[in-house]
Design a protein around this motif. Structure first.
Motif, PDB file in Angstrom:
ATOM      1  N   GLN A 110       0.885  -1.163   0.000  1.00  0.00           N
ATOM      2  CA  GLN A 110       0.000   0.000   0.000  1.00  0.00           C
ATOM      3  C   GLN A 110       0.922   1.212   0.000  1.00  0.00           C
ATOM      4  OE1 GLN A 110      -3.596   0.696  -0.023  1.00  0.00           O
ATOM      5  NE2 GLN A 110      -2.338   2.411  -0.648  1.00  0.00           N
ATOM      6  N   PHE A 111       1.151   1.770  -1.172  1.00  0.00           N
ATOM      7  CA  PHE A 111       2.102   2.860  -1.301  1.00  0.00           C
ATOM      8  C   PHE A 111       1.375   4.203  -1.354  1.00  0.00           C
ATOM      9  CE2 PHE A 111       5.965   0.465  -3.372  1.00  0.00           C
ATOM     10  CZ  PHE A 111       6.035  -0.345  -2.266  1.00  0.00           C
ATOM     11  N   GLY A 112       2.157   5.288  -1.287  1.00  0.00           N
ATOM     12  CA  GLY A 112       1.601   6.646  -1.347  1.00  0.00           C
ATOM     13  C   GLY A 112       1.998   7.445  -0.128  1.00  0.00           C
ATOM     14  N   ALA A 113       2.042   8.778  -0.276  1.00  0.00           N
ATOM     15  CA  ALA A 113       2.371   9.653   0.860  1.00  0.00           C
ATOM     16  C   ALA A 113       1.372   9.413   1.986  1.00  0.00           C
ATOM     17  CB  ALA A 113       2.321  11.107   0.407  1.00  0.00           C
ATOM     18  N   ALA A 114       1.843   9.506   3.232  1.00  0.00           N
ATOM     19  CA  ALA A 114       0.982   9.205   4.388  1.00  0.00           C
ATOM     20  C   ALA A 114      -0.327   9.980   4.317  1.00  0.00           C
ATOM     21  CB  ALA A 114       1.728   9.527   5.678  1.00  0.00           C
ATOM     22  N   GLU A 115      -0.267  11.257   3.900  1.00  0.00           N
ATOM     23  CA  GLU A 115      -1.500  12.059   3.934  1.00  0.00           C
ATOM     24  C   GLU A 115      -2.457  11.744   2.785  1.00  0.00           C
ATOM     25  OE1 GLU A 115      -0.578  16.479   2.817  1.00  0.00           O
ATOM     26  OE2 GLU A 115       1.138  15.701   3.941  1.00  0.00           O
ATOM     27  N   THR A 116      -2.068  10.841   1.902  1.00  0.00           N
ATOM     28  CA  THR A 116      -3.000  10.414   0.848  1.00  0.00           C
ATOM     29  C   THR A 116      -3.670   9.071   1.178  1.00  0.00           C
ATOM     30  OG1 THR A 116      -1.375   9.139  -0.435  1.00  0.00           O
ATOM     31  CG2 THR A 116      -1.515  11.501  -0.908  1.00  0.00           C
ATOM     32  N   GLN A 176      -7.207   2.208   4.180  1.00  0.00           N
ATOM     33  CA  GLN A 176      -6.010   1.723   3.490  1.00  0.00           C
ATOM     34  C   GLN A 176      -4.901   1.335   4.477  1.00  0.00           C
ATOM     35  OE1 GLN A 176      -5.546   4.991   0.521  1.00  0.00           O
ATOM     36  NE2 GLN A 176      -5.791   3.389  -1.015  1.00  0.00           N
ATOM     37  N   PHE A 177      -4.702   2.183   5.514  1.00  0.00           N
ATOM     38  CA  PHE A 177      -3.714   1.808   6.541  1.00  0.00           C
ATOM     39  C   PHE A 177      -4.121   0.504   7.222  1.00  0.00           C
ATOM     40  CE2 PHE A 177      -1.932   6.228   6.808  1.00  0.00           C
ATOM     41  CZ  PHE A 177      -0.595   5.890   6.820  1.00  0.00           C
ATOM     42  N   ARG A 178      -5.440   0.418   7.556  1.00  0.00           N
ATOM     43  CA  ARG A 178      -5.913  -0.785   8.273  1.00  0.00           C
ATOM     44  C   ARG A 178      -5.719  -2.038   7.433  1.00  0.00           C
ATOM     45  NH1 ARG A 178     -10.208   2.292  10.828  1.00  0.00           N
ATOM     46  NH2 ARG A 178      -9.462   2.638  12.949  1.00  0.00           N
ATOM     47  N   GLN A 179      -6.096  -1.950   6.160  1.00  0.00           N
ATOM     48  CA  GLN A 179      -6.001  -3.131   5.287  1.00  0.00           C
ATOM     49  C   GLN A 179      -4.545  -3.593   5.146  1.00  0.00           C
ATOM     50  OE1 GLN A 179      -8.369  -4.925   4.583  1.00  0.00           O
ATOM     51  NE2 GLN A 179      -7.575  -6.325   3.037  1.00  0.00           N
ATOM     52  N   SER A 222       5.130   4.672   3.751  1.00  0.00           N
ATOM     53  CA  SER A 222       5.047   4.597   5.219  1.00  0.00           C
ATOM     54  C   SER A 222       4.124   3.479   5.699  1.00  0.00           C
ATOM     55  CB  SER A 222       4.600   5.932   5.810  1.00  0.00           C
ATOM     56  OG  SER A 222       3.309   6.264   5.337  1.00  0.00           O
ATOM     57  N   ALA A 223       3.042   3.210   4.984  1.00  0.00           N
ATOM     58  CA  ALA A 223       2.122   2.147   5.427  1.00  0.00           C
ATOM     59  C   ALA A 223       2.803   0.792   5.283  1.00  0.00           C
ATOM     60  CB  ALA A 223       0.833   2.182   4.607  1.00  0.00           C
ATOM     61  N   TYR A 224       3.419   0.577   4.133  1.00  0.00           N
ATOM     62  CA  TYR A 224       4.089  -0.707   3.875  1.00  0.00           C
ATOM     63  C   TYR A 224       5.271  -0.888   4.831  1.00  0.00           C
ATOM     64  CZ  TYR A 224       6.359  -4.480   1.215  1.00  0.00           C
ATOM     65  OH  TYR A 224       6.936  -5.670   0.824  1.00  0.00           O
ATOM     66  N   ASN A 256       0.379  -5.490  -8.191  1.00  0.00           N
ATOM     67  CA  ASN A 256      -0.583  -5.634  -7.086  1.00  0.00           C
ATOM     68  C   ASN A 256      -0.505  -4.494  -6.066  1.00  0.00           C
ATOM     69  OD1 ASN A 256      -1.740  -7.987  -8.029  1.00  0.00           O
ATOM     70  ND2 ASN A 256      -0.239  -9.310  -7.031  1.00  0.00           N
ATOM     71  N   THR A 257       0.411  -3.547  -6.300  1.00  0.00           N
ATOM     72  CA  THR A 257       0.558  -2.419  -5.364  1.00  0.00           C
ATOM     73  C   THR A 257      -0.594  -1.430  -5.554  1.00  0.00           C
ATOM     74  OG1 THR A 257       2.956  -2.590  -5.301  1.00  0.00           O
ATOM     75  CG2 THR A 257       2.051  -0.420  -4.860  1.00  0.00           C
ATOM     76  N   SER A 258      -1.141  -0.943  -4.440  1.00  0.00           N
ATOM     77  CA  SER A 258      -2.163   0.106  -4.610  1.00  0.00           C
ATOM     78  C   SER A 258      -1.658   1.424  -4.011  1.00  0.00           C
ATOM     79  CB  SER A 258      -3.510  -0.331  -4.028  1.00  0.00           C
ATOM     80  OG  SER A 258      -3.437  -0.380  -2.646  1.00  0.00           O
ATOM     81  N   TRP A 259      -2.299   2.517  -4.435  1.00  0.00           N
ATOM     82  CA  TRP A 259      -1.809   3.855  -4.089  1.00  0.00           C
ATOM     83  C   TRP A 259      -2.838   4.632  -3.277  1.00  0.00           C
ATOM     84  CZ3 TRP A 259       3.137   5.570  -5.118  1.00  0.00           C
ATOM     85  CH2 TRP A 259       3.918   4.687  -5.877  1.00  0.00           C
ATOM     86  N   GLY A 260      -2.361   5.632  -2.526  1.00  0.00           N
ATOM     87  CA  GLY A 260      -3.229   6.456  -1.677  1.00  0.00           C
ATOM     88  C   GLY A 260      -4.408   7.025  -2.467  1.00  0.00           C
ATOM     89  N   GLN A 261      -5.583   7.036  -1.830  1.00  0.00           N
ATOM     90  CA  GLN A 261      -6.773   7.483  -2.557  1.00  0.00           C
ATOM     91  C   GLN A 261      -7.182   8.925  -2.227  1.00  0.00           C
ATOM     92  OE1 GLN A 261      -9.969   5.295   0.473  1.00  0.00           O
ATOM     93  NE2 GLN A 261      -9.477   4.359  -1.477  1.00  0.00           N
ATOM     94  N   LEU A 262      -6.485   9.555  -1.253  1.00  0.00           N
ATOM     95  CA  LEU A 262      -6.849  10.924  -0.896  1.00  0.00           C
ATOM     96  C   LEU A 262      -5.987  11.916  -1.689  1.00  0.00           C
ATOM     97  CD1 LEU A 262      -7.056  10.465   2.999  1.00  0.00           C
ATOM     98  CD2 LEU A 262      -8.876  10.186   1.291  1.00  0.00           C
TER      99      LEU A 262
END
Ligand SMILES: NC(=O)c1ccc[n+]([C@@H]2O[C@H](COP(=O)([O-])OP(=O)(O)OC[C@H]3O[C@@H](n4cnc5c(N)ncnc54)[C@H](OP(=O)(O)O)[C@@H]3O)[C@@H](O)[C@H]2O)c1
Length: 284
Positions: free
Chosen positions: A93-99, A104-107, A150-152, A192-198
Motif C-alpha cells: 500500500q504505497f503513497g504519501a501518508a496524507e493520501t 487503506q492503513f488498516r487493510q 510509510s504504510a508498507y 498488485n501495489t495500490s496507491w493512496g486514494q486521498l
C-alpha cells in the motif's frame, strides 16, 4: 527425518514467491499446503503439478484475513504437526501518508501484519511439536524507512518485531524463525501495489516521480526471484540459526549501510538518494 513426511504451509500462492515456493518444496519431496484466494478461478495453473505430485500438493482456499478459513486450516495440523510455515501473502500500500485513508492503513496491517500474527500463533503448537521453521517474507523496507511507503514500511517493521521476539521465545523449543528481507524482485508485486486514494497536491509530483521510477524498474529485467526461493529452501533444510536474511544487492547495501555506518551519515546519504528519486522538480 525423510523429507517425504514433511509438511509446509504457504500463504499467497497465486503468484510470485509463493507460487515458486510451492514448486520448489514439491520438487524436494515435501507435502505442500499451497493456499490462495479465488482458488476455483486459479486451479488451472496447478493442473500440471497436481498431475505430477498427486496428494503431495494440497490446494486450499485461504484469504489470510478470513478467520473461519484460518481456523479450519489450523485444525488440519492438530494431529499431524507442521514442519514449516511460510508467511508470504502480502501487498504494497504505497503513497504519501496524507493520501492514505484509515481503511487503506488498516487493510495494509490486516494482511501484512495481523494475518501473519494470528496464523502463526494458532499454528505454534503444531510447529513446536515438529521442531519446525517459520518463515516471514519481510522486506528491505522492514528495516529501512523510504518516502511514500510509510504504510508498507510500518507493516513490515511490525512484522520484524514480532518475528524477532518469537525467534528468542521459540529458541528453547528448537523451533526456527527466519526473516527474509528481499529488495526489489521481479514478481507481480508491482502490479498488485495500490496507491493512496486521498488528494494531496503537495505530494502529486513526488508520487509521479516514484511511480515512474517503479515503472522503469518493472519494465527492466530486474532481479529474478529464484535466488529468494533457493535461499528459503536452503535455510529450512539446513536449520540455520540465522534470523535476518537480506536478499538482493539493494537490500544488502541498505543492510550494511544501516548497521555499519553511523546513523547521521546513513540518513545524510539516503537523503541525497531520495532527493534524486522523489524530490526532483517537486521542490520548485
Ligand atoms: N517482489 C518484491 O520485490 C518483494 C520485495 C520485498 C518483499 N516482498 C514480499 O514478498 C511477499 C510476496 O510478494 P511477491 O513479491 O511474490 O508479490 P505477488 O506476486 O504480488 O504475490 C503476493 C501474493 O500475496 C497474495 N495475497 C495478497 N493479499 C492476500 C490475502 N488477503 N489473502 C491471501 N493472499 C493474499 C496475492 O494474491 P492475490 O492475487 O489473491 O491478491 C499474491 O499471490 C509479500 O509479503 C511482499 O511484501 C516482495
Amino acid at each position: 527425518m525423510s523429507s517425504k513426511s514433511r509438511q509446509v504451509f504457504i500463504t499467497g500462492c497465486a503468484s510470485g514467491f509463493g507460487r515458486m515456493l510451492t514448486s520448489a518444496f514439491l520438487a524436494r519431496g515435501w507435502k505442500v499446503y499451497a493456499t490462495l484466494r479465488k482458488l476455483d478461478e486459479r486451479r488451472e495453473s496447478f493442473v500440471e503439478e497436481q498431475g505430477k505430485w498427486g496428494e503431495q500438493l494440497q490446494l486450499r482456499e485461504f484469504d489470510v484475513t478470513n478467520e473461519s478459513q484460518r481456523q479450519s486450516l489450523v485444525e488440519e495440523f492438530t494431529e499431524t504437526g507442521l514442519d514449516c510455515l511460510i508467511n508470504n501473502a502480502g501487498f504494497g500500500q504505497f503513497g504519501a501518508a496524507e493520501t492514505l485513508s484509515d481503511e487503506q492503513f488498516r487493510q495494509q496491517f490486516e494482511v501484512n501484519v495481523f494475518a501473519c500474527l494470528f496464523l502463526t500463533r494458532d499454528l505454534l503448537p503444531a510447529l513446536r511439536s515438529k521442531k519446525g521453521s517459520i518463515v516471514f517474507l519481510s522486506s528491505v523496507l522492514g528495516y529501512s524507512g523510504v518516502p511514500l511507503t510509510s504504510a508498507y514500511c510500518s507493516s513490515k517493521f511490525a512484522l520484524e518485531g514480532f518475528a524477532e521476539a518469537l525467534y528468542h521465545e521459540l529458541a528453547p523449543f528448537d523451533t526456527r524463525v527466519y526473516l527474509i528481507e528481499p529488495g526489489g524482485h521481479r514478481t507481480d508485486f508491482g502490479t498488485n501495489t495500490s496507491w493512496g486514494q486521498l488528494e494531496s497536491p503537495a505530494f502529486a509530483q513526488h508520487t509521479n516521480n516514484y511511480k515512474s521510477f517503479l515503472a522503469k524498474k518493472l519494465s527492466a529485467p530486474g532481479t529474478p526471484p529464484q535466488g529468494v526461493i533457493d535461499k528459503i529452501v536452503k535455510l529450512v533444510h539446513s536449520r540455520s540459526k540465522r534470523l535476518r536474511v537480506p536478499l538482493g544487492s539493494d537490500a544488502k547495501q541498505l543492510y550494511f549501510l544501516k548497521h555499519l555506518v553511523p546513523e547521521w551519515l546513513h540518513h545524510r546519504l539516503l537523503h541525497s538518494v531520495f532527493r534524486g528519486m522523489f524530490w526532483r522538480e517537486a521542490a520548485q
